[in-house]
Design a protein around this motif. Structure first.
Motif, PDB file in Angstrom:
ATOM      1  N   GLY A 105       0.811  -1.210   0.000  1.00 17.67           N
ATOM      2  CA  GLY A 105       0.000   0.000   0.000  1.00 17.67           C
ATOM      3  C   GLY A 105       0.844   1.259   0.000  1.00 17.67           C
ATOM      4  O   GLY A 105       2.000   1.260   0.423  1.00 17.67           O
ATOM      5  N   THR A 106       0.232   2.356  -0.453  1.00 19.74           N
ATOM      6  CA  THR A 106       0.967   3.616  -0.574  1.00 19.74           C
ATOM      7  C   THR A 106       1.027   4.392   0.730  1.00 19.74           C
ATOM      8  O   THR A 106       1.978   5.145   0.962  1.00 19.74           O
ATOM      9  N   ASP A 151      -8.487   1.057  -0.575  1.00 21.86           N
ATOM     10  CA  ASP A 151      -8.171   2.467  -0.796  1.00 21.86           C
ATOM     11  C   ASP A 151      -9.072   3.400   0.008  1.00 21.86           C
ATOM     12  O   ASP A 151      -8.906   4.615  -0.047  1.00 21.86           O
ATOM     13  N   ARG A 152      -9.992   2.841   0.770  1.00 18.87           N
ATOM     14  CA  ARG A 152     -10.897   3.651   1.582  1.00 18.87           C
ATOM     15  C   ARG A 152     -10.103   4.402   2.645  1.00 18.87           C
ATOM     16  O   ARG A 152      -9.162   3.877   3.229  1.00 18.87           O
ATOM     17  N   GLU A 153     -10.509   5.638   2.927  1.00 21.74           N
ATOM     18  CA  GLU A 153      -9.762   6.448   3.891  1.00 21.74           C
ATOM     19  C   GLU A 153      -9.714   5.776   5.255  1.00 21.74           C
ATOM     20  O   GLU A 153      -8.668   5.743   5.913  1.00 21.74           O
ATOM     21  N   HIS A 170     -10.209  -3.094  -4.392  1.00 26.61           N
ATOM     22  CA  HIS A 170      -9.609  -1.756  -4.462  1.00 26.61           C
ATOM     23  C   HIS A 170     -10.373  -0.772  -3.598  1.00 26.61           C
ATOM     24  O   HIS A 170      -9.775   0.049  -2.881  1.00 26.61           O
ATOM     25  N   ARG A 207      -2.726   1.574  -7.475  1.00 24.26           N
ATOM     26  CA  ARG A 207      -2.182   1.053  -6.224  1.00 24.26           C
ATOM     27  C   ARG A 207      -2.913   1.719  -5.053  1.00 24.26           C
ATOM     28  O   ARG A 207      -2.889   2.944  -4.915  1.00 24.26           O
ATOM     29  N   PRO A 208      -3.544   0.945  -4.166  1.00 24.42           N
ATOM     30  CA  PRO A 208      -4.346   1.545  -3.103  1.00 24.42           C
ATOM     31  C   PRO A 208      -3.531   1.914  -1.868  1.00 24.42           C
ATOM     32  O   PRO A 208      -2.343   1.620  -1.767  1.00 24.42           O
ATOM     33  N   ARG A 209      -4.211   2.538  -0.902  1.00 18.42           N
ATOM     34  CA  ARG A 209      -3.567   2.956   0.346  1.00 18.42           C
ATOM     35  C   ARG A 209      -2.998   1.760   1.120  1.00 18.42           C
ATOM     36  O   ARG A 209      -1.940   1.841   1.714  1.00 18.42           O
ATOM     37  N   ARG A 210      -3.773   0.664   1.153  1.00 14.36           N
ATOM     38  CA  ARG A 210      -3.394  -0.509   1.957  1.00 14.36           C
ATOM     39  C   ARG A 210      -2.786  -1.588   1.072  1.00 14.36           C
ATOM     40  O   ARG A 210      -2.978  -1.609  -0.141  1.00 14.36           O
TER      41      ARG A 210
END
Length: 480
Positions: free
Chosen positions: A284-285, A471-473, A467, A330-333
């Motif tokens: 994740g990013t 990618d959810r906050e 995704h 590419r998602p957050r996690r």
């Protein structure tokens, strides 16, 4: 639930159609008002993933490559080892950030060369062979087989009532798959206990062998294998499944008078064997320590190709990451693909994963499994609590455009179920189930039975939901 799904679908249909031209150019603008920015972003992402998968997807390529490299993948076998190496190389080729083999110890059973259910009486059918497969885990018969009279049993109550008549006989469990049920998985659930419990319960009453009607929705000559169980302290007797067409014939014979048959199997057990789960991470990013698992099982039975069960699930899982990389999504996690070993006859891989990752399961925010074949996507089932269920329904709503946006309470998957006790919200991918149990655990579960377009749609549906969660906050609410 059907009414609420239709209502929700109607609510999102117009805004999604308005957005798809932006991403795909495939649907004309009908002048609909634009939705709120957050909804628009989700719909745009969903449209991009679905379009990319339909036009350029590689899910079928993954599946074709797997079944060519390892068509028979039963735990402990050379085919299973070949599948592990294939998966490692495939993940590396796709471009996962990290790929590793995580060890597990698995059972090793072999079917052998002899599988025979042969009628020996009445005289009119002597020598007729009934198409059969040994049940997974069965013990062998004595050389030359067991010959005995058949007693047909359709329920556990009937077995109890007729227990005095069972000693020395071959019990034939003939309760059929209930075709009146709309869900084929309910039909399977209503008959599969004969396969899993039959050998133990018949042996308790003194039976010398077991034959079951295949747990199948189709009437054909393809017998279905699958695991059977034994119990310490209860004599282990050989067990086989006959095809549904053979079962229809045997039913008719038993109804007319005494029937005898010879059951011969040369199955064998070996010692436990070393194997691996194959694990790949797309980091994740922003919160790489938080993990969304996409699971499927890499093992399969030793007949057919295991194309639907569960080669298609493996293809889905791999394609999720390939699509996200290809579309620069590419998602957050972290998205973690786990191809589990030994789902079919033991769950050793699933237990090893839960044990070895126990210290980070509190950071597993979601897990989804694909193990129902490669058919047209219809939605998802989940064990999520009310709060997480509401979030999942919102995140899956863009998939209503391909009739795959429903999210309802239900079963998830055998492998990821080992994470449930840690509060991880789980989901199962639900494709159309009408044809699954015509192929499941048979020689007929081959690559040509999988539609490339359906497989691509399934991969897209899973990728959209994965995704959105990854990618959810905020992370998905955990189960309490």
């Amino acid at each position: 639930m059907l009414h609420s799904t239709r209502t929700r679908r109607a609510a999102v249909l117009v805004p999604i159609l308005a957005l798809i031209p932006v991403a795909t150019g495939l649907v004309p603008d009908r002048g609909a008002q634009p939705p709120e920015p957050a909804n628009r972003d989700a719909s745009e992402v969903a449209a991009r993933i679905v379009t990319a998968s339909l036009l350029d997807g590689q899910a079928y390529d993954h599946l074709a490559s797997l079944v060519a490299a390892a068509p028979h993948r039963l735990s402990g076998s050379p085919g299973a080892a070949a599948a592990v190496e294939w998966a490692r190389k495939r993940m590396t080729k796709i471009g996962f950030d990290e790929v590793r083999l995580e060890p597990c110890t698995v059972p090793h059973w072999e079917r052998g060369e002899v599988q025979s259910v042969r009628l020996t009486a009445p005289a009119s059918v002597t020598g007729v062979e009934l198409r059969c497969l040994a049940l997974g885990g069965s013990v062998p018969s004595p050389e030359g087989g067991i010959e005995a009279e058949v007693i047909a049993i359709s329920s556990w109550d009937e077995l109890a009532q007729r227990s005095a008549d069972v000693a020395g006989k071959i019990v034939y469990f003939n309760r059929p798959f209930d075709l009146a049920l709309r869900s084929t998985f309910e039909g399977y659930g209503g008959a599969v206990d004969q396969r899993s419990r039959g050998a133990v319960e018949a042996a308790k009453a003194g039976a010398v062998g077991v034959v079951i009607r295949s747990v199948a929705s189709a009437i054909d000559d393809f017998p279905h294998t699958g695991g059977t169980n034994y119990q310490d302290g209860v004599t282990r007797i050989p067990a086989a499944a006959i095809s549904t067409l053979a079962a229809e014939r045997l039913d008719a014979l038993v109804a007319r008078g005494p029937v005898r048959l010879n059951l011969e199997l040369d199955c064998r057990w070996h010692g436990d064997a070393p194997s691996f789960n194959v694990v790949g991470d797309l980091l994740g990013t922003e919160s790489p320590e938080e993990i969304v698992v996409v699971g499927a099982h890499l093992d399969g039975w030793d007949v057919g190709h295991g194309a639907h069960d569960d080669g298609s699930g493996c293809a889905h899982a791999l394609e999720v990451v390939r699509l996200l990389l290809d579309l620069d999504l590419r998602p957050r996690r972290t998205v973690r693909v786990v191809l589990f070993m030994n789902e079919e006859n033991g769950l050793a891989g699933a237990r090893a994963y839960a044990r070895d990752h126990a210290d980070e399961l509190d950071r597993h925010v979601f897990a989804i499994e694909s193990d129902r074949g490669g058919f047209t996507p219809r939605g998802f089932s989940t064990n999520a609590g009310d709060e997480a269920l509401a979030v999942l329904r919102e995140l899956a709503a863009p998939l209503d455009e391909i009739d795959a946006g429903s999210v309802d309470p239900g079963g998830t998957g055998a492998d990821i179920s080992q994470m449930a006790a840690s509060g991880v919200p789980l989901a199962g991918f639900l494709p159309d189930g009408a044809r699954y149990f015509a192929y499941h655990h048979t020689e007929n579960d081959t690559l040509d039975k999988v539609s490339e377009r359906e497989l691509r749609l399934g991969a897209a549906a899973i990728a959209v939901l994965v995704h959105a969660v990854a990618d959810r906050e905020q992370p998905l609410p955990r189960n309490r």
